[in-house]
Enzyme design. Structure first.
Site, short mmCIF file in Angstrom:
data_model
loop_
_atom_site.label_atom_id
_atom_site.label_comp_id
_atom_site.label_asym_id
_atom_site.label_seq_id
_atom_site.Cartn_x
_atom_site.Cartn_y
_atom_site.Cartn_z
N PRO A 158 0.80 -1.23 0.00
CA PRO A 158 0.00 0.00 0.00
C PRO A 158 0.83 1.27 0.00
O PRO A 158 0.28 2.36 -0.16
CB PRO A 158 -0.80 -0.11 1.30
N GLY A 214 2.50 -4.16 -6.74
CA GLY A 214 3.43 -3.14 -6.31
C GLY A 214 4.44 -2.87 -7.41
O GLY A 214 4.18 -3.10 -8.59
N ASP A 216 8.92 -2.73 -8.55
CA ASP A 216 10.05 -3.65 -8.70
C ASP A 216 10.61 -4.08 -7.35
O ASP A 216 11.12 -5.19 -7.22
CB ASP A 216 11.14 -2.99 -9.55
N SER A 266 6.58 2.73 -8.66
CA SER A 266 7.07 3.97 -9.24
C SER A 266 7.55 3.79 -10.68
O SER A 266 7.23 4.59 -11.56
CB SER A 266 8.22 4.54 -8.38
N THR A 267 8.34 2.74 -10.93
CA THR A 267 8.89 2.54 -12.28
C THR A 267 8.29 1.33 -13.00
O THR A 267 8.11 1.35 -14.20
CB THR A 267 10.42 2.37 -12.21
N ASP A 573 17.82 -3.52 -8.49
CA ASP A 573 16.35 -3.57 -8.51
C ASP A 573 15.75 -2.65 -7.45
O ASP A 573 14.72 -2.96 -6.83
CB ASP A 573 15.84 -5.00 -8.28
#
Length: 601
Positions: A158, A214, A216, A266-267, A573
């Site tokens: 989360p 989620g 990476d 994020s990525t 990562d």
């Protein structure tokens, strides 16, 4: 009608009503054929053939029936019902809905969930059709060795990305899994490495896969947690003697369980590289359909042979390590913390004196000029053996288009006056050195006594040294929405190699040009200070000296000794490995991923 297996025959002449036509259904040659008998709108200029469609059985998640009211459009009432048959003659107000849940490839290669609804007066025959289709789907999947998951362990982070993981799981993932008949055990993570610790002791025998909702970082936690548990159960030590790491690739047991990722970070590099998008619905559908792709991993050990972690995408020292190290102190900023940390690291640009050994790939490639990319079906990733399903896809029996229902090392000549050495490995003390002619690359060659993953005996360890702004290892292209081509566009998901990218010290202006080359389609390797090698393993060593770090400053009062105290680390990562001295080996297809690969365009 073609009968498959022992499934009971439903009535092939049974008529169904859709929103646009009266149709019949037929299963033949792994397809559900929908044939139009009558258009509901007599003024529709489209030919009958445009209402026909063929649905590939492996694209159907499931079928079901439900009670429904018999609703007929006003245009249907004005039709001559005698031409349609007895379908509309009944005065009954109730009917059965045959629901067919399918995965549809839309424009741009995104996959969407679509539910086709077929109304039928004959409730018994409608239920028979649902059972018949489900049995034929199972038969078709079995013929192609496709195994769909029935029970999944799902981790939801989360706190990652824009904090949307819980909503993505509730509103996108769960409806798809429910329609596919997948049971879920959901764990909402509460702290960093929660998933990794959970998996070290979890019973994996009762589940078919593990899913990360989620980014990476969450995927890395799950992969490491699963692999650590499997190695411990097989009494395989993760730590290795440094001498062994310098000679041969360590062996690890491959888990049978599959890993999936729903992008919510994020990525979302892993999702982007394996699908072409960071789209949660596409990822969820690939998982539900049982798509599978091997994934290379690298094992990382420190100078003493102590195991650090497994990695699946990028392992980077220097600039990206500094960005991650600083961004960890700015988590309150969300995804924008990487921009802030990147600007700060650029203004405090440092180069690091490093020595790098690497073992070239068995199949050398001129990476700078290589235009091939990892696309499904990828012959490079499936070079050893294609599964029956992949062979079928490769032979063209199954189309990768939408279902019919839809509308070697590079020599940059950067160095001069370098000397080439070759060390005779037969010498016990390694003192037999042959001095060669001057060449244009600061390279040494060391012969390997053993090799990794079917390497031939002619492979030799290469070594180069100097001051580097970055040392990057790209197991895959590392593409994402911000960098659509990635660090190394021609890297593959499962070829047993990683692309080692060495960015030597250069001016700040040159470094900016190099970084901006990642935004578009420019060749990021055509810079005189950049070298790239496709390798099976490498190791790095930082000499212990006060001059190991050199900093450039823009109105920043920071001494070299201060920069040395804030030396870089490895970013693997999105996780930190503090020791600059590491051994890295690539393990071909060590994990199985719920993914199909990026489709050919």
């Amino acid at each position: 009608m073609n009968v498959e297996g022992d499934a009971k025959h439903p009535d092939s002449s049974l008529q169904f009503l859709t929103n646009k036509a009266v149709v019949t259904l037929q299963v033949k040659e792994n397809f559900l054929h929908v044939r139009c008998l009558k258009k509901l709108n007599p003024f529709d200029p489209r030919p009958f053939s445009s209402f026909h469609c063929n649905i590939y059985l492996c694209d159907i998640l499931s079928t079901a029936t439900s009670e429904s009211e018999w609703k007929v459009h006003s245009k249907v009432e004005s039709l001559n019902t005698a031409n349609i048959g007895s379908l509309l003659h009944s005065t009954a107000s109730q009917c059965k809905l045959l629901l067919v849940h399918i995965a549809v490839k839309s424009k741009g290669s995104l996959w969407k969930l679509q539910t086709l609804k077929f109304r039928c007066k004959n409730t018994r025959q409608c239920s028979a059709w649902s059972t018949y289709l489900n049995e034929n789907i199972t038969t078709s999947l079995g013929r192609r060795s496709v195994s769909r998951p029935k029970s999944l362990l799902v981790f939801v982070n989360p706190y990652g990305g824009k904090h949307k993981a819980v909503d993505i799981h509730k509103h996108i993932v769960t409806p798809i899994f429910n329609k596919a008949g997948i049971r879920q055990l959901v764990v909402v993570t509460e702290y960093q490495n929660h998933a990794k610790e959970y998996l070290k002791t979890a019973d994996l025998g009762k589940i078919d896969g593990i899913i990360a909702v989620g980014g990476d970082g969450m995927a890395n936690e799950i992969i490491n947690g699963v692999l650590i548990q499997v190695q411990e159960k097989n009494n395989i030590s993760l730590d290795k003697p440094p001498a062994d790491l310098s000679e041969a690739c360590p062996s690890f047991v491959r888990p049978s369980i599959r890993i999936g990722v729903i992008p919510a970070g994020s990525t979302n590099c892993l999702s982007y590289v394996s699908q072409g998008f960071d789209d949660p619905e596409t990822a969820a559908l690939h998982i539900a359909l049982g798509a599978e792709h091997n994934l290379d991993l690298s094992s990382i050990h420190d100078r003493n042979g102590a195991f650090q972690r497994f990695s699946f995408s990028m392992t980077s020292f220097g600039f990206y390590g500094n960005v991650l190290k600083l961004s960890e102190r700015m988590r309150g900023l969300g995804p924008s913390r990487y921009d802030v940390a990147g600007i700060h690291s650029f203004l405090h640009q440092c180069s690091y004196n490093m020595k790098v050994w690497y073992l070239p790939s068995d199949t050398p490639v001129d990476i700078a000029n290589d235009r091939t990319k990892c696309r499904y079906p990828c012959n490079t990733c499936c070079l050893d053996k294609l599964s029956d399903f992949e062979q079928t896809m490769s032979n063209g029996d199954v189309c990768s288009k939408p279902s019919p229902i839809l509308s070697g090392p590079i020599n940059t000549n950067f160095f001069n006056n370098a000397v080439h050495y070759e060390v005779n490995s037969n010498s016990e003390d390694g003192s037999q050195i042959t001095l060669g002619a001057k060449i244009t690359s600061q390279t040494e060659c060391f012969e390997s006594t053993k090799s990794c993953d079917n390497a031939n005996g002619n492979n030799k360890w290469q070594v180069t040294e100097g001051k580097f702004l970055m040392i990057n290892s790209a197991l895959m292209s590392c593409a994402c929405s911000r960098c659509p081509q990635g660090l190394s566009p021609s890297a593959h998901l499962a070829d047993g190699n990683t692309d080692l990218i060495l960015v030597r010290n250069c001016s700040r202006a040159d470094f900016v040009r190099y970084m901006f080359s990642h935004v578009g389609k420019a060749n990021r390797f055509r810079f005189p200070f950049v070298e790239v090698y496709r390798v099976k393993g490498f190791r790095c060593e930082m000499p212990i000296a006060s001059s190991s770090v050199t900093c450039e400053q823009i109105d920043i009062k920071q001494t070299e000794s201060e920069c040395s105290r804030t030396s870089s680390c490895w970013n693997t990562d999105g996780e930190l490995v503090p020791d600059p001295n590491i051994h890295v080996w690539v393990h071909k297809g060590l994990i199985k991923l719920f993914a199909k690969g990026i489709d050919q365009k």
